[in-house]
Scaffold this motif. Structure first.
Motif, mmCIF file in Angstrom:
data_model
loop_
_atom_site.group_PDB
_atom_site.id
_atom_site.type_symbol
_atom_site.label_atom_id
_atom_site.label_comp_id
_atom_site.label_asym_id
_atom_site.label_seq_id
_atom_site.Cartn_x
_atom_site.Cartn_y
_atom_site.Cartn_z
ATOM 1 N N ARG A 52 4.565 4.846 -1.292
ATOM 2 C CA ARG A 52 3.677 5.225 -0.193
ATOM 3 C C ARG A 52 4.321 4.946 1.164
ATOM 4 O O ARG A 52 4.150 5.726 2.108
ATOM 5 N N ALA A 56 5.099 7.619 4.023
ATOM 6 C CA ALA A 56 4.604 7.430 5.387
ATOM 7 C C ALA A 56 5.713 7.542 6.420
ATOM 8 O O ALA A 56 5.472 7.975 7.560
ATOM 9 N N ARG A 117 0.196 4.789 10.028
ATOM 10 C CA ARG A 117 0.144 5.114 8.608
ATOM 11 C C ARG A 117 0.206 3.875 7.713
ATOM 12 O O ARG A 117 -0.140 3.943 6.531
ATOM 13 N N VAL A 121 -1.229 3.245 4.004
ATOM 14 C CA VAL A 121 -0.361 2.793 2.909
ATOM 15 C C VAL A 121 -0.978 1.590 2.199
ATOM 16 O O VAL A 121 -1.014 1.528 0.963
ATOM 17 N N GLY A 124 -3.948 2.712 0.089
ATOM 18 C CA GLY A 124 -3.522 3.302 -1.176
ATOM 19 C C GLY A 124 -2.997 2.261 -2.146
ATOM 20 O O GLY A 124 -3.219 2.363 -3.363
ATOM 21 N N THR A 125 -2.293 1.258 -1.632
ATOM 22 C CA THR A 125 -1.789 0.184 -2.497
ATOM 23 C C THR A 125 -2.945 -0.636 -3.058
ATOM 24 O O THR A 125 -2.915 -1.042 -4.228
ATOM 25 N N SER A 158 -2.001 11.005 -4.694
ATOM 26 C CA SER A 158 -2.287 9.678 -4.137
ATOM 27 C C SER A 158 -1.186 9.246 -3.184
ATOM 28 O O SER A 158 -1.458 8.673 -2.119
ATOM 29 N N VAL A 159 0.054 9.499 -3.552
ATOM 30 C CA VAL A 159 1.169 9.116 -2.684
ATOM 31 C C VAL A 159 1.100 9.890 -1.368
ATOM 32 O O VAL A 159 1.271 9.312 -0.286
ATOM 33 N N GLN A 160 0.855 11.197 -1.445
ATOM 34 C CA GLN A 160 0.824 11.985 -0.208
ATOM 35 C C GLN A 160 -0.294 11.528 0.713
ATOM 36 O O GLN A 160 -0.072 11.323 1.918
ATOM 37 N N SER A 162 -1.811 8.760 0.801
ATOM 38 C CA SER A 162 -1.630 7.382 1.259
ATOM 39 C C SER A 162 -0.514 7.319 2.288
ATOM 40 O O SER A 162 -0.049 6.228 2.642
ATOM 41 N N SER A 163 -0.061 8.495 2.753
ATOM 42 C CA SER A 163 1.025 8.576 3.723
ATOM 43 C C SER A 163 0.598 9.281 5.005
ATOM 44 O O SER A 163 1.411 9.446 5.910
ATOM 45 N N ALA A 169 -7.130 7.974 1.367
ATOM 46 C CA ALA A 169 -6.644 6.785 0.655
ATOM 47 C C ALA A 169 -7.655 5.647 0.754
ATOM 48 O O ALA A 169 -7.889 4.919 -0.217
#
Length: 595
Positions: A52, A56, A117, A121, A124-125, A158-160, A162-163, A169
């Motif tokens: 993430r 970001a 961001r 991040v 999301g984590t 989720s990665v996108q 969370s960025s 997120a």
């Protein structure tokens, strides 16, 4: 006789010692497995954080990040998330208040997106860690929880999200925490502390994104299903539902009271009873009233679609396969956490997904990210079940074939999810980079020089306060959906955009006159919107191609245009001119379905 007693004591002591040794060994083995699980979870959470953070710092700006940043500035200036045009943005209030300190510290502008961001991040984590806790609580198996967390950690959507400086997120983390808290309440029973936890998380989720409202009917249906199965008591939930139901009512009431009113411009123009940012997407059965061609089925095979579509299909299929077994199991066989948890997650996932598909005109994967995360619980259950069933120590051809099939299924799942992640991190340009284009426009702008923009939030933040009066919003033709969605009619008879309140261009004549009378004007647009039916394609596109030339071309197709100074263009100008019709082979081609 004494010798026999001594022998008996020795035998008893030996047996007791052996039992104690086995207990010590079992305890040591359990501690070892616990330490290994802790290491595995820490590794998974760390990996998710790194992915993430990489997104970001590397992904290009999403066009909606400017709207979130604008809401943060409005929150700092007014104390409430009300945009400069007067449009309330309460559905993103939670994120706006979290990001407010960045504005106070002077790091809250578009140039500081990578810094802001970091909050997303971390959100999301946190969702990864909460997924571990939910999976462990529902299944009773810490390794099942670790598998759930690992799948969420590498999920490309989720990665996108969370960025990007958007609310998805944070909504993802709040939804997983809410589901866990509600399942715990159903298992352990109603109490003041548990009710407070559920209500607080639900309120935070609603004021993070209006889509969280759909969790309320999922709660109600879950309780009805579980009371029918005698898993929870029949009474006592009315107060909980009332407390949760106040949140969406308050959100809509605030929008109604504090929102700017658009003046009626015709008999069909009416103030909607329910109003919030994005309410235009509510169109029941709209996706089922169009032809397959309009669905852009040819875009389904493009990599930019498959990167999110395949993980979504994996989650949907696995949720059906795994939930069937969980939901049909007898109450006396499984733990209540498993029965209640699987029922709750299944209903929350499918009811929300079906509601979004049926009631919205343009459903996007990010609208379902929060419940998409819950679906990974079923993927983990299915994969761990395959592993446990096939690796049972048995030998033979049948077991060998079963293990081969299990390995194949696991590889398909991991490849589908991991492949999407790899694609996303290899294609860092998410949307046309309007910020880069506006930096160029602002640097080349002179006082009084009109700047016509397709996205007012980016332009508003990029321009100095003294130059913002030179901004114009290119809404599109007045009868278009885009103009209706993004403009407001004022009492003075002006048409303004609903983000920052600048004058809007809603006719071809207005655009043509502005370009003709201001040969030094700037037009900031992108190729995708220029060719899109829902945006500018048609007469407005023809005027732009006929009267302007490219002076800047940025990442993702972002453009800065200027009018031609003479009736005839030079050879150099012709090379810079936007191609028309047959000069551009890809004009009219279907675009990928954006995430």
């Amino acid at each position: 006789m004494p010798e026999q007693q001594t022998d008996g004591r020795q035998v008893g002591a030996t047996a007791h010692s052996a039992t104690l040794d086995r207990s010590v060994q079992a305890l040591a083995h359990a501690e070892s497995r616990h330490r290994l699980n802790v290491i595995a979870v820490a590794t998974v959470v760390g990996l998710g954080f790194i992915l993430r953070l990489l997104g970001a710092t590397q992904l290009s700006p999403h066009v909606d990040e400017a709207a979130s940043t604008l809401a943060v500035h409005a929150t700092v200036e007014r104390g409430l998330p009300i945009l400069p045009s007067g449009t309330p943005y309460f559905q993103g209030a939670t994120l706006s208040y979290l990001l407010s300190p960045f504005v106070w510290l002077g790091a809250g502008d578009l140039e500081n997106l990578a810094v802001m961001r970091l909050v997303v991040v971390l959100s999301g984590t946190l969702a990864i860690f909460l997924s571990y806790g939910l999976g462990r609580y529902v299944t009773g198996n810490p390794w099942m929880g670790a598998a759930t967390a690992a799948l969420v950690a590498i999920d490309p959507i989720s990665v996108q999200w969370s960025s990007h400086v958007r609310m998805y997120a944070l909504l993802q983390a709040l939804t997983v925490g809410f589901a866990w808290a509600f399942i715990h309440l159903l298992v352990k029973g109603l109490s003041g502390r548990r009710v407070a936890a559920v209500v607080t998380l639900f309120w935070l989720a609603v004021f993070t994104h209006v889509g969280a409202i759909l969790l309320l009917p999922a709660m109600l249906l879950s309780v009805l299903v579980m009371t029918r199965r005698a898993l929870v008591p029949r009474r006592g939930f009315l107060t909980l539902f009332k407390l949760c139901g106040i949140a969406p009512l308050l959100l809509l009431l605030l929008n109604r009271i504090l929102g700017v009113k658009s003046v009626d411009v015709g008999e069909s123009s009416r103030e909607p009873a329910v109003s919030f940012v994005g309410d235009n997407l509510i169109a029941p059965l709209a996706r089922f009233q169009v032809s397959p061609i309009d669905w852009e089925l040819d875009a389904l095979v493009q990599a930019s679609t498959l990167f999110w579509l395949i993980p979504g299909l994996i989650v949907a299929i696995c949720s059906l396969a795994a939930a069937r077994r969980c939901l049909l199991i007898d109450n006396c066989v499984a733990a209540p956490e498993t029965l209640i948890g699987c029922t709750m997650c299944f209903i929350m996932y499918w009811l929300t997904a079906l509601t979004v598909a049926v009631l919205t005109a343009s459903p996007k994967p990010r609208y379902l990210l929060h419940v998409h995360t819950l679906g990974y619980l079923f993927v983990a259950v299915l994969l761990c079940g395959l592993t446990r069933t096939q690796w049972n120590g048995r030998t033979g051809l049948r077991n060998a074939v079963g293990r081969l099939l299990a390995c194949g299924a696991i590889m398909i799942v991991l490849t589908g999810i991991g492949g999407g992640l790899v694609w996303r991190l290899q294609h860092l340009v998410v949307h046309p980079d309007y910020h880069a284009a506006m930096v160029y426009a602002a640097a080349n702008h002179s006082p009084g020089q009109p700047v016509i923009v397709a996205l007012p939030p980016v332009a508003y933040l990029a321009m100095d306060e003294s130059d913002r009066d030179d901004l114009y919003f290119l809404a599109g033709s007045h009868e278009s959906t885009r103009a209706e969605r993004y403009t407001l009619a004022t009492e003075e008879g002006k048409t303004i955009d609903y983000w920052v309140g600048i004058d809007s261009i809603v006719t071809v004549e207005e655009l043509r006159n502005l370009l003709a009378t201001n040969p030094n004007s700037l037009l900031v647009i992108d190729e995708y919107r220029l060719e899109a039916d829902w945006a500018y394609r048609g007469e407005i596109e023809d005027v732009i191609r006929e009267m302007t030339r490219v002076v800047y071309r940025g990442p993702g197709g972002a453009l800065v245009l200027m009018p031609y100074k003479g009736a005839k263009s030079t050879a150099e100008d012709k090379d810079l001119r936007l191609p028309r019709g047959g000069e551009q082979e890809h004009r009219g081609a279907r675009k990928p379905l954006h995430a």
